[in-house]
Design a protein around this motif. Structure first.
Motif: not given
Length: 415
Positions: A157-183
């Motif tokens: 019984t590893t789950y607990q019926a209670d309020e969530p913990f305060i979450p945190f942001i772990t990571q940002f991922d940016t994906t960039l694309s460059w089209l040679v045409q039309p630049d």
């Protein structure tokens, strides 16, 4: 009589009934939820979050539907629309097959039910209450003439019926694309969040909803989005964020007990301008609170083909001039970090020499780029995709740190 003999005896009884009833039994259907602790048998048992056997009298719920987190707003903490199979006192240590079970961590129930999805939820308490621990195991009952299903339950019984913990942001991922045409260029952003690991005496909190907020820094233009609950992420398509701007993100994790918001997290978007404009990239130099910072960076795109230089602005788009050498970059960082007060924070500028495999660093006495190190700093021409290091500390004249722990400048390869 030991448990093994009991189990064999019950199996023989079921076989006798099957042979006696013939096709009539084939139309019967149901599910048996079983757990036991006999060392001579496979060892299915229900334990608490601490590893002890769940006590006799702890609640066992047999529920129709797919597994869902507890909802304190409904009777039995069932999810909306779900129903409890049992109306009797279904608990650990009891059974409805007259096996006389009184052992902690054990139960044995048979229920005649139609085909469909079901699950068993076991609590470490006599009733569903906030703060109690639980776990679930699912089973699918097929249509006749398939025989009744037996589910051997085994979990903690590893789950607990209670309020969530305060979450945190772990990571940002940016994906960039460059089209040679039309630049043209485009970019998208994905933001990840998580729940902290439970501490001592705590269990995992299930999350049933989330919400994201992001605001362009210095504006009141707040946006909201639900994100993907299963992965606890937010995906922003091309064009959502403005290249070279800093955004403040927050995320909420919630369940029927409460909603909890994360601390805000700033992110300098590294997207690029569309329509053939200059490439744009933020570089952030950071110091830990009251501690010096050793920052690694690289110029992430080629210099301007006409001038051989880059151009810098602050996060609000104010021009900071051209950047061609280490001297230029240091002057710009000092302007932004010191809010144009003349303070000087960089004591060392380093460049990795791949041929000699050494750090070709330049010490800057008194953090003054216009002092004795000026000629060496001007001679160090910046190159794209080459690793550099900047060591940031206190301004020696005032003994003050930068006004913010993070100093961000925007690098462009066009005016």
């Amino acid at each position: 009589m030991n448990r093994r003999k009991i189990k064999i005896r019950i199996g023989a009884l079921f076989l006798f009934i099957a042979l006696s009833a013939g096709l009539a039994l084939a139309e019967d259907n149901g599910v048996t939820f079983t757990t036991w602790t006999d060392t001579t048998l496979p060892g299915y048992s229900v334990t608490t979050e601490t590893g002890a056997l769940v006590k006799v009298g702890s609640l066992v719920q047999l529920i129709k539907g797919s597994v869902a987190p507890p909802d304190r707003n409904n009777s039995g903490f069932l999810a909306t629309g779900q129903s409890l199979l049992t109306s009797d006192n279904t608990t650990v240590g009891k059974d409805n097959e007259n096996l006389g079970i009184t052992q902690a961590g054990e139960f044995d129930y048979y229920y005649k039910v139609p085909a469909g999805a079901y699950y068993v939820r076991v609590w470490n308490s006599v009733a569903p209450i906030q703060g109690a621990f639980y776990n679930n195991q699912a089973v699918s009952v097929p249509n006749p003439p398939a025989p009744p299903v037996k589910l051997n339950v085994s979990f903690s019984t590893t789950y607990q019926a209670d309020e969530p913990f305060i979450p945190f942001i772990t990571q940002f991922d940016t994906t960039l694309s460059w089209l040679v045409q039309p630049d043209t260029t485009s970019g998208s952003v994905k933001v990840y969040s998580a729940q902290p690991a439970p501490g001592a005496g705590q269990g995992v909190r299930e999350i049933t909803r989330q919400s994201w907020e992001y605001t362009e820094k210095g504006t009141s233009d707040k946006k909201t989005a639900p994100g993907d609950l299963a992965s606890k992420t937010l995906s922003l398509p091309d064009g959502t964020l403005k290249p070279g701007k800093i955004y403040t993100f927050r995320v909420m994790h919630g369940n029927s007990f409460a909603d909890k918001w994360s601390d805000p997290k700033d992110y300098a978007y590294s997207g690029t301008a569309l329509g053939g404009g200059p490439l744009t990239y933020p570089i952030t130099f950071e110091v830990v609170t009251n501690k010096s910072g050793f920052n690694f960076f690289a110029m992430p795109m080629p210099a301007n083909t006409m001038t051989g230089t880059w151009f810098a602005t602050d996060v609000d788009g104010n021009s900071l001039g051209k950047i061609e050498t280490a001297y230029d970059l240091i002057k710009v960082v000092n302007i932004v970090a010191g809010k144009n007060t003349g303070k000087k924070f960089i004591s060392t500028f380093g460049k990795w020499d791949p041929n000699q495999q050494v750090d070709a660093g330049i010490m800057i006495p008194n953090n003054d780029p216009d002092g004795t190190a000026k000629a060496a700093l001007i001679a160090l021409k910046l190159e794209p995709n080459v690793g550099y290091q900047v060591y940031i500390g206190k301004d020696p004249a005032t003994n003050l740190w930068p006004s913010s722990s993070k100093t961000t400048i925007i690098i462009k390869n066009g005016p």
